[in-house]
Design an enzyme around this catalytic site. Structure first.
Site, PDB file in Angstrom:
ATOM      1  N   LYS A 280       5.437  -4.405 -43.242  1.00 24.76           N
ATOM      2  CA  LYS A 280       6.682  -4.973 -42.707  1.00 24.76           C
ATOM      3  C   LYS A 280       7.097  -4.216 -41.453  1.00 24.76           C
ATOM      4  O   LYS A 280       6.922  -2.996 -41.400  1.00 24.76           O
ATOM      5  CB  LYS A 280       7.806  -4.813 -43.740  1.00 24.76           C
ATOM      6  CG  LYS A 280       7.783  -5.795 -44.878  1.00 24.76           C
ATOM      7  CD  LYS A 280       8.945  -5.536 -45.816  1.00 24.76           C
ATOM      8  CE  LYS A 280       8.881  -6.403 -47.052  1.00 24.76           C
ATOM      9  NZ  LYS A 280       9.101  -7.828 -46.794  1.00 24.76           N
ATOM     10  N   ARG A 354       5.317 -12.691 -56.060  1.00 25.28           N
ATOM     11  CA  ARG A 354       4.809 -13.844 -56.819  1.00 25.28           C
ATOM     12  C   ARG A 354       3.520 -13.485 -57.555  1.00 25.28           C
ATOM     13  O   ARG A 354       3.209 -14.044 -58.598  1.00 25.28           O
ATOM     14  CB  ARG A 354       4.638 -15.048 -55.877  1.00 25.28           C
ATOM     15  CG  ARG A 354       3.608 -14.888 -54.824  1.00 25.28           C
ATOM     16  CD  ARG A 354       3.757 -15.916 -53.702  1.00 25.28           C
ATOM     17  NE  ARG A 354       4.861 -15.584 -52.793  1.00 25.28           N
ATOM     18  CZ  ARG A 354       5.214 -16.303 -51.737  1.00 25.28           C
ATOM     19  NH1 ARG A 354       4.571 -17.410 -51.456  1.00 25.28           N
ATOM     20  NH2 ARG A 354       6.215 -15.930 -50.972  1.00 25.28           N
TER      21      ARG A 354
END
Ligand code: BES
Ligand code: ZN
Ligand code: ZN
Length: 501
Positions: A280, A354
């Protein structure tokens, strides 16, 4: 803060500040108000009559008393118009009141119970909301402050003064519920506020073990070796880049023998989300210690449900990992076989939530639950869609979604349903595996494609998914909500289970 119920003679009450709630449009007629007012030569009622603004919402007017009663000071506290008052306004009033008193360096107060003049709000519900406001508003996170700041304890004691004798048990019921819920919310806030060099996967395991011991829950912990044995390859694939090994924690409340419905809660426990090899950018990485907010919520709800002794069976599953870049990390393009047998292409290592949820969700089917609810700080896209304050709700069972939304209306934790239509399942197709962990290449509908990914792992179970990426964290103080971890949606989920039992 310790809250107690104090019966007895108001003239002899020992308290730093006596708080008297005042409506904008209804005269105070409580037993103790009349008594004090008379002792003070009607000073209170004359003051309220002379200045109608005193009763306006969250207006606090402090008095010195005239020595005929033992309390140090009196605070007239405005509640606004009676017909406009609801549980959320009471909760917010409670939060603002403690913030006001904290600023005045007050450590103790008593408040006249105001249940009687309320319209359409039961006294236990009003008391619960008020005490939640007190306790959540008094919360502060000082564990990592130096000694000097640690001393800022906030309010230490508060007393509620009932105005009639027949309903004290209802007041006590409201106080008890508020205490249980607020302690559970505080647990979640502490964990989310805790830095990732302390709150790592093993730390969450220890917290779960402590809770299991205290509240007599069953616990199973899969470590890396057991995860390998069980073929929980998504949890392993995300966790393997970190020096902190991954775990799956399973807590069980209730008894499978009892003929009660079983529910599963699954919470994302990414103790730090650097993005992995898809690192990130700086400012996006800064807050990523909050990425275990879903797992913390599972702990908080298990704590509250077991302390309220709700007659359900509840299974809490927490996949706990750290998502880090290293030579051992999963790469973009890697394919893993999930616990369900489906294969997944990891197109982006930053869509790790996920992945770990997939194996935990699929494992939860073993319990043959009536419904599964998962909670995850899953997507930035959900924040783009709904802003910072609203939980995104998705599901395969509209009745379940409606019941969660209804519970959230009771607790005033904002939630909004988002679509989970077939197009999003098309978006997660992979060229080389069964599915990919990315949706539309431009990120369109990113919260929904993440939900569509999770749906692949719950079979035909009744399932709802709560994306809490925005509301898990607050950027500023506001009444009983404090900057930092919020503990949302603990109160809603407990309310949901209360309505189911
Ligand atoms: N943990 C983040 C989501 C998040 C963002 C939580 C902001 C809290 C605040 C999640 O793992 C993530 O990185 N999601 C990516 C998905 C993308 C790579 C498809 C995102 O939302 O950008
Ligand atoms: Zn991520
Ligand atoms: Zn994440």
């Amino acid at each position: 803060m310790k809250i107690s119920l104090k019966k007895g003679n108001i003239e002899n009450l020992k308290t730093k500040v006596l708080v008297i709630p005042v409506f904008e449009d209804v005269k105070n007629a409580e037993r103790d108000f009349v008594k004090i007012d008379n002792l003070m030569g009607r000073l209170l009622s004359k003051t309220i009559e002379a200045d109608p603004a005193i009763g306006e919402e969250n207006n606090f007017s402090l008095f010195f008393n005239n020595k005929r009663i033992t309390t140090d000071k009196i605070l007239l506290a405005g509640l606004g118009k009676r017909d406009k008052l609801d549980a959320e306004k009471i909760r917010s009033f409670g939060g603002k009141l403690v913030n006001h008193l904290k600023k005045k360096k007050v450590s103790d107060f008593s408040i006249l119970s105001f249940g009687y003049g309320l319209k359409g709000i039961a006294i236990e519900k009003a008391t619960q909301a008020l005490c939640e406001g007190f306790l959540l508003g008094n919360y502060s996170h000082t564990k990592f402050k130096s000694k000097k700041d640690k001393k800022k304890k906030g309010i230490e004691t508060a007393a509620i003064l009932p105005q009639t004798d027949y309903d004290t048990s209802k007041i006590e019921e409201g106080m008890k519920r508020a205490e249980i819920l607020s302690n559970s919310v505080a647990l979640v806030r502490d964990l989310v506020n805790g830095p990732a060099n302390v709150v790592n996967p093993a730390y969450l395991v220890k917290e779960a073990k402590d809770l299991a011991k205290q509240n007599k829950l069953k616990i199973k912990v899969f470590d890396q070796a057991q995860l390998k044995k069980e073929k929980m390859n998504t949890i392993l694939a995300v966790g393997k880049g970190s020096d902190f090994p991954p775990y799956l924690v399973i807590l069980e409340y209730g008894s499978a023998k009892r003929k009660q419905d079983t529910y599963c809660l699954v919470g994302k426990g990414v103790c730090f989300d650097s993005g992995g090899l898809n690192l990130k950018p700086g400012s996006y990485m800064q807050d990523m210690k909050i990425d275990m907010g879903g797992a913390a919520t599972v702990l908080g709800v298990m704590k509250a449900v077991s302390e309220l002794k709700l007659p359900i069976n509840l299974i809490g599953l927490m996949p706990c990992v750290e998502n880090m870049p290293s030579a051992r990390s999963s790469r973009p393009g890697d394919v893993v076989t999930t616990y369900s047998g489906k294969t997944v292409e990891i197109l982006n290592t930053d869509a790790e939530g996920r992945l770990i949820m997939a194996d935990a969700l699929h494992y939860s089917l073993k319990y043959k639950p009536k419904s599964i609810i998962d909670i995850a700080t899953l997507t930035g896209a959900c924040m783009v869609a709904l802003g910072l304050d609203t939980v995104g709700v998705f599901g395969t069972d509209q009745e379940l979604v409606d019941d969660i939304l209804a519970a959230s209306k009771e607790t005033d934790e904002l939630m909004w349903q988002l679509p989970l239509t077939k197009g999003f399942t098309d978006d997660i197709k992979s060229k080389i595996a069964d599915i990919a962990n990315l949706g539309h290449p431009k990120g369109y509908g990113g919260a929904s494609s993440a939900a569509a990914f999770l749906k692949e792992f719950v079979g035909d179970a009744s399932w709802a998914h709560l994306d809490i990426a925005g509301p898990a964290w607050a950027t500023k103080d506001n009444s009983y909500k404090k900057e930092g971890g919020t503990g949302i949606p603990v109160r809603t989920l407990v309310e949901f289970f209360r309505q189911k039992s």
